[in-house]
Design a protein around this motif. Structure first.
Motif, PDB file in Angstrom:
ATOM      1  N   SER A   1       1.552  -9.851  -5.895  1.00  0.00           N
ATOM      2  CA  SER A   1       0.783  -8.605  -5.909  1.00  0.00           C
ATOM      3  C   SER A   1       1.666  -7.409  -5.562  1.00  0.00           C
ATOM      4  CB  SER A   1      -0.411  -8.689  -4.963  1.00  0.00           C
ATOM      5  OG  SER A   1       0.021  -8.890  -3.629  1.00  0.00           O
ATOM      6  N   VAL A   2       2.706  -7.613  -4.762  1.00  0.00           N
ATOM      7  CA  VAL A   2       3.650  -6.535  -4.458  1.00  0.00           C
ATOM      8  C   VAL A   2       4.412  -6.163  -5.729  1.00  0.00           C
ATOM      9  CG1 VAL A   2       5.712  -5.912  -3.129  1.00  0.00           C
ATOM     10  CG2 VAL A   2       3.854  -7.169  -2.026  1.00  0.00           C
ATOM     11  N   ARG A   3       4.834  -7.168  -6.481  1.00  0.00           N
ATOM     12  CA  ARG A   3       5.523  -6.899  -7.754  1.00  0.00           C
ATOM     13  C   ARG A   3       4.600  -6.165  -8.730  1.00  0.00           C
ATOM     14  NH1 ARG A   3       6.911 -12.416  -7.016  1.00  0.00           N
ATOM     15  NH2 ARG A   3       5.522 -13.002  -8.735  1.00  0.00           N
ATOM     16  N   GLU A   4       3.365  -6.644  -8.816  1.00  0.00           N
ATOM     17  CA  GLU A   4       2.389  -6.020  -9.721  1.00  0.00           C
ATOM     18  C   GLU A   4       2.126  -4.568  -9.335  1.00  0.00           C
ATOM     19  OE1 GLU A   4      -1.658  -7.584 -11.615  1.00  0.00           O
ATOM     20  OE2 GLU A   4      -1.825  -7.239  -9.441  1.00  0.00           O
ATOM     21  N   ASP A   5       1.919  -4.319  -8.044  1.00  0.00           N
ATOM     22  CA  ASP A   5       1.616  -2.967  -7.601  1.00  0.00           C
ATOM     23  C   ASP A   5       2.828  -2.043  -7.702  1.00  0.00           C
ATOM     24  OD1 ASP A   5      -1.034  -3.536  -7.237  1.00  0.00           O
ATOM     25  OD2 ASP A   5      -0.836  -3.961  -5.096  1.00  0.00           O
ATOM     26  N   ALA A   6       4.027  -2.601  -7.612  1.00  0.00           N
ATOM     27  CA  ALA A   6       5.226  -1.787  -7.846  1.00  0.00           C
ATOM     28  C   ALA A   6       5.246  -1.303  -9.291  1.00  0.00           C
ATOM     29  CB  ALA A   6       6.486  -2.584  -7.519  1.00  0.00           C
ATOM     30  N   ALA A   7       4.864  -2.178 -10.202  1.00  0.00           N
ATOM     31  CA  ALA A   7       4.798  -1.781 -11.619  1.00  0.00           C
ATOM     32  C   ALA A   7       3.718  -0.720 -11.827  1.00  0.00           C
ATOM     33  CB  ALA A   7       4.526  -3.009 -12.490  1.00  0.00           C
TER      34      ALA A   7
ATOM     35  N   THR B   1      11.741  -0.295  -7.561  1.00  0.00           N
ATOM     36  CA  THR B   1      12.443  -1.367  -8.288  1.00  0.00           C
ATOM     37  C   THR B   1      12.784  -2.533  -7.354  1.00  0.00           C
ATOM     38  OG1 THR B   1      14.556  -0.197  -8.046  1.00  0.00           O
ATOM     39  CG2 THR B   1      13.347   0.119 -10.118  1.00  0.00           C
ATOM     40  N   GLY B   2      13.011  -2.232  -6.078  1.00  0.00           N
ATOM     41  CA  GLY B   2      13.198  -3.304  -5.100  1.00  0.00           C
ATOM     42  C   GLY B   2      11.932  -4.134  -4.936  1.00  0.00           C
ATOM     43  N   GLN B   3      10.792  -3.483  -4.968  1.00  0.00           N
ATOM     44  CA  GLN B   3       9.513  -4.191  -4.846  1.00  0.00           C
ATOM     45  C   GLN B   3       9.251  -5.084  -6.055  1.00  0.00           C
ATOM     46  OE1 GLN B   3       8.629  -3.862  -1.677  1.00  0.00           O
ATOM     47  NE2 GLN B   3       6.751  -2.678  -1.782  1.00  0.00           N
ATOM     48  N   LEU B   4       9.844  -4.752  -7.196  1.00  0.00           N
ATOM     49  CA  LEU B   4       9.637  -5.561  -8.405  1.00  0.00           C
ATOM     50  C   LEU B   4      10.200  -6.972  -8.268  1.00  0.00           C
ATOM     51  CD1 LEU B   4      10.425  -2.944 -11.194  1.00  0.00           C
ATOM     52  CD2 LEU B   4       8.179  -3.901 -10.624  1.00  0.00           C
ATOM     53  N   THR B   5      11.058  -7.185  -7.275  1.00  0.00           N
ATOM     54  CA  THR B   5      11.645  -8.513  -7.070  1.00  0.00           C
ATOM     55  C   THR B   5      11.099  -9.199  -5.818  1.00  0.00           C
ATOM     56  OG1 THR B   5      13.515  -7.599  -5.836  1.00  0.00           O
ATOM     57  CG2 THR B   5      13.783  -7.819  -8.235  1.00  0.00           C
TER      58      THR B   5
ATOM     59  N   GLU C   1       0.823  -1.212   0.000  1.00  0.00           N
ATOM     60  CA  GLU C   1       0.000   0.000   0.000  1.00  0.00           C
ATOM     61  C   GLU C   1       0.860   1.266   0.000  1.00  0.00           C
ATOM     62  OE1 GLU C   1      -3.082   0.129  -0.680  1.00  0.00           O
ATOM     63  OE2 GLU C   1      -3.468  -2.017  -0.501  1.00  0.00           O
ATOM     64  N   ALA C   2       2.011   1.224   0.670  1.00  0.00           N
ATOM     65  CA  ALA C   2       2.926   2.374   0.645  1.00  0.00           C
ATOM     66  C   ALA C   2       3.428   2.607  -0.770  1.00  0.00           C
ATOM     67  CB  ALA C   2       4.096   2.143   1.598  1.00  0.00           C
ATOM     68  N   CYS C   3       3.725   1.536  -1.446  1.00  0.00           N
ATOM     69  CA  CYS C   3       4.202   1.600  -2.834  1.00  0.00           C
ATOM     70  C   CYS C   3       3.157   2.279  -3.726  1.00  0.00           C
ATOM     71  CB  CYS C   3       4.482   0.171  -3.292  1.00  0.00           C
ATOM     72  SG  CYS C   3       5.122  -0.008  -4.942  1.00  0.00           S
ATOM     73  N   LEU C   4       1.927   1.810  -3.642  1.00  0.00           N
ATOM     74  CA  LEU C   4       0.848   2.384  -4.454  1.00  0.00           C
ATOM     75  C   LEU C   4       0.591   3.846  -4.097  1.00  0.00           C
ATOM     76  CD1 LEU C   4      -1.678  -0.581  -4.458  1.00  0.00           C
ATOM     77  CD2 LEU C   4      -0.490   0.363  -6.449  1.00  0.00           C
TER      78      LEU C   4
END
Length: 181
Positions: free
Chosen positions: A167-173, A158-162, A130-133
């Motif tokens: 869903s964390v990877r998706e939301d980072a994108a 970019t760290g979240q992408l890995t 949620e912080a990422c979004l």
């Protein structure tokens, strides 16, 4: 409690302005709480009490709302931290797209961004997600205010992408896409 209090005050046509800085931030946050009963009751209360004046009331009480959200980003309960990130995202969406209130969030941007950046390191993946979004939405609505933190944000996204959670990877994108807009 808030529903009964505010509907009683409305029926009596009594002013509630002194209560808004204390109760409004809590009512806002409860609309994002994970427990479905709390969330539904809070949404119903919001519609019943504020009808169409919610955004204006939040804008008028923004210092108290932002302070509360930042405090809740550091709460002991991970569900509260997650809700706080969602509530900050809502500020970006609602105020960021409202020409009458857009600039009112500007003085609070640094504080909100710092709270969200802290949440990127949370042990709970829904909080990080949620912080990422929320950061992506803040960048989309307030690009100039976020520019000084873009280096840190880029690193976190970019760290979240890995991340091991899909869903964390998706939301980072998604957040990266929002920030690039």
């Amino acid at each position: 409690l808030c529903r009964v209090l505010f509907t009683t005050l409305q029926a009596l046509q009594a002013p509630a302005d002194d209560l808004y800085p204390v109760l409004l931030p809590r009512m806002c946050l409860n609309r994002f709480y994970l427990a479905q009963g709390v969330k539904l009751y809070s949404h119903e209360t919001w519609k019943l009490v504020f009808v169409d004046s919610g955004v204006s009331l939040v804008a008028a009480n923004l210092p108290a709302v932002c302070r509360y959200y930042v405090q809740m980003c550091d709460a002991d309960n991970h569900v509260v931290r997650e809700a706080a990130c969602q509530a900050v995202a809502e500020l970006a969406i609602r105020l960021g797209s409202d020409p009458n209130h857009h600039d009112e969030l500007l003085p609070h941007m640094d504080l909100l961004l710092q709270a969200l950046l802290m949440c990127f390191h949370d042990e709970s993946w829904p909080v990080r997600d949620e912080a990422c979004l929320a950061c992506g939405l803040l960048c989309k609505a307030y690009p100039e205010s976020c520019r000084p933190e873009l280096g840190k944000l880029w690193e976190r996204w970019t760290g979240q992408l890995t991340d091991q959670i899909w869903s964390v990877r998706e939301d980072a994108a998604v957040a990266l896409g929002d920030a690039l807009e």
